[in-house]
Design a protein around this motif. Sequence first.
Motif, PDB file in Angstrom:
ATOM      1  N   ASN A 222       0.846  -1.194   0.000  1.00 11.87           N
ATOM      2  CA  ASN A 222       0.000   0.000   0.000  1.00 11.87           C
ATOM      3  C   ASN A 222       0.882   1.243   0.000  1.00 11.87           C
ATOM      4  O   ASN A 222       2.113   1.166  -0.144  1.00 11.87           O
ATOM      5  N   GLU A 223       0.267   2.419   0.173  1.00  8.29           N
ATOM      6  CA  GLU A 223       1.029   3.667   0.121  1.00  8.29           C
ATOM      7  C   GLU A 223       2.094   3.732   1.213  1.00  8.29           C
ATOM      8  O   GLU A 223       3.204   4.226   0.986  1.00  8.29           O
ATOM      9  N   TYR A 224       1.756   3.223   2.397  1.00  7.94           N
ATOM     10  CA  TYR A 224       2.727   3.245   3.485  1.00  7.94           C
ATOM     11  C   TYR A 224       3.887   2.296   3.198  1.00  7.94           C
ATOM     12  O   TYR A 224       5.053   2.633   3.442  1.00  7.94           O
ATOM     13  N   GLY A 225       3.583   1.106   2.667  1.00 12.51           N
ATOM     14  CA  GLY A 225       4.652   0.192   2.293  1.00 12.51           C
ATOM     15  C   GLY A 225       5.563   0.791   1.238  1.00 12.51           C
ATOM     16  O   GLY A 225       6.797   0.665   1.307  1.00 12.51           O
ATOM     17  N   ALA A 226       4.969   1.464   0.254  1.00 10.03           N
ATOM     18  CA  ALA A 226       5.771   2.117  -0.787  1.00 10.03           C
ATOM     19  C   ALA A 226       6.622   3.238  -0.194  1.00 10.03           C
ATOM     20  O   ALA A 226       7.757   3.469  -0.625  1.00 10.03           O
ATOM     21  N   PHE A 227       6.088   3.947   0.799  1.00 14.63           N
ATOM     22  CA  PHE A 227       6.849   5.019   1.439  1.00 14.63           C
ATOM     23  C   PHE A 227       8.073   4.456   2.167  1.00 14.63           C
ATOM     24  O   PHE A 227       9.174   5.017   2.090  1.00 14.63           O
ATOM     25  N   LEU A 228       7.898   3.341   2.866  1.00 14.89           N
ATOM     26  CA  LEU A 228       9.031   2.713   3.547  1.00 14.89           C
ATOM     27  C   LEU A 228      10.083   2.251   2.535  1.00 14.89           C
ATOM     28  O   LEU A 228      11.293   2.388   2.771  1.00 14.89           O
ATOM     29  N   GLU A 251       6.538  14.250   8.463  1.00 14.15           N
ATOM     30  CA  GLU A 251       6.301  15.389   7.560  1.00 14.15           C
ATOM     31  C   GLU A 251       4.965  15.272   6.838  1.00 14.15           C
ATOM     32  O   GLU A 251       4.578  16.199   6.122  1.00 14.15           O
ATOM     33  N   PHE A 252       4.270  14.153   7.028  1.00 13.64           N
ATOM     34  CA  PHE A 252       3.050  13.913   6.280  1.00 13.64           C
ATOM     35  C   PHE A 252       1.878  13.706   7.238  1.00 13.64           C
ATOM     36  O   PHE A 252       2.051  13.298   8.387  1.00 13.64           O
ATOM     37  N   GLU A 253       0.695  13.974   6.724  1.00 14.34           N
ATOM     38  CA  GLU A 253      -0.533  13.649   7.455  1.00 14.34           C
ATOM     39  C   GLU A 253      -1.011  12.278   6.956  1.00 14.34           C
ATOM     40  O   GLU A 253      -1.266  12.099   5.757  1.00 14.34           O
ATOM     41  N   VAL A 254      -1.104  11.322   7.848  1.00 19.26           N
ATOM     42  CA  VAL A 254      -1.515   9.965   7.489  1.00 19.26           C
ATOM     43  C   VAL A 254      -3.023   9.842   7.672  1.00 19.26           C
ATOM     44  O   VAL A 254      -3.545  10.085   8.759  1.00 19.26           O
ATOM     45  N   VAL A 255      -3.717   9.473   6.600  1.00 14.40           N
ATOM     46  CA  VAL A 255      -5.162   9.289   6.629  1.00 14.40           C
ATOM     47  C   VAL A 255      -5.452   7.840   6.265  1.00 14.40           C
ATOM     48  O   VAL A 255      -5.079   7.383   5.193  1.00 14.40           O
ATOM     49  N   GLN A 256      -6.099   7.102   7.145  1.00 12.42           N
ATOM     50  CA  GLN A 256      -6.419   5.709   6.904  1.00 12.42           C
ATOM     51  C   GLN A 256      -7.873   5.567   6.455  1.00 12.42           C
ATOM     52  O   GLN A 256      -8.775   6.182   7.038  1.00 12.42           O
ATOM     53  N   THR A 257      -8.103   4.791   5.406  1.00 17.62           N
ATOM     54  CA  THR A 257      -9.450   4.556   4.899  1.00 17.62           C
ATOM     55  C   THR A 257      -9.685   3.069   4.803  1.00 17.62           C
ATOM     56  O   THR A 257      -8.725   2.298   4.697  1.00 17.62           O
TER      57      THR A 257
END
Length: 257
Positions: A222-228, A251-257
């Motif tokens: 997911n987006e978080y995995g790609a960020f890591l 530095e980012f706002e994390v929004v979970q859906t």
Amino acid sequence: FMGNSQTMRISSLVVSIVFVALLVMPTLDQYFGLDKTDSSMENRQLAAFPTIEWTQEGVQEFTQAFDKYYADNFGFRGLLTRFYYVTRALGFGNTYDTRVLVGKEGHLYANSGGGMSDLFRAVDPFELSELERWENVLRQRQEWLAALGGHYLFLIVPDRQNIYPEYLPAQVRPSDQPRRIDQLYAYLTVNAPDLNVLDLRDVLKQGRATYDTYPKTDTHWNEYGAFLAYQAIIKALSPRFPELEPHTLEEFEVVQT
């Protein structure tokens, strides 16, 4: 006796009403659009209502096209299709597509070509000659890019079974033997330390402590995995490019859906 007769009449009436309702409901759905199931789940365009030309050949073509149209658009088709596949997946632990494995607690795993479980269980390890070919290919790529002034970093993005193995179905058990990905990283580390190789498995496993790194029903991160992975790639490149500095999660706002 009279009581039993009355019960039978009521039962027959109920059965008749249900039978007539089942016959009528699909027609009502076609006219009033009662089924709100999203047809896009089929990943294709459903057949449209055909036009007719009043010739012998035109009528035959219309008949064939209408069969396709009705097969795609009969009443409550979307709802019935979804119910069928959900029942197979949740009730019987399998899907129509053999490329998908249904794991524990609703987790899905890719089974591309039906062979994911074999690869995960290490039933087909690399031969030494295959590992040597991998080294030769990677070395050729690195030298080719170096001649062009480029820098080559080799990484393999792991599937979710390597990051979430605990939810795999019971029939898929990891082997004590090294898997292909383990063999390749170990071989390159020992025999080709000059090659730039990045193993993302530990990064994605450790990241699970903060947020999930893979969706529950998708083999891709997911987006978080790609960020890591992005952070790990930048850090791996920073010795060659000191000006590179990865952003931090703060530095980012994390929004979970």
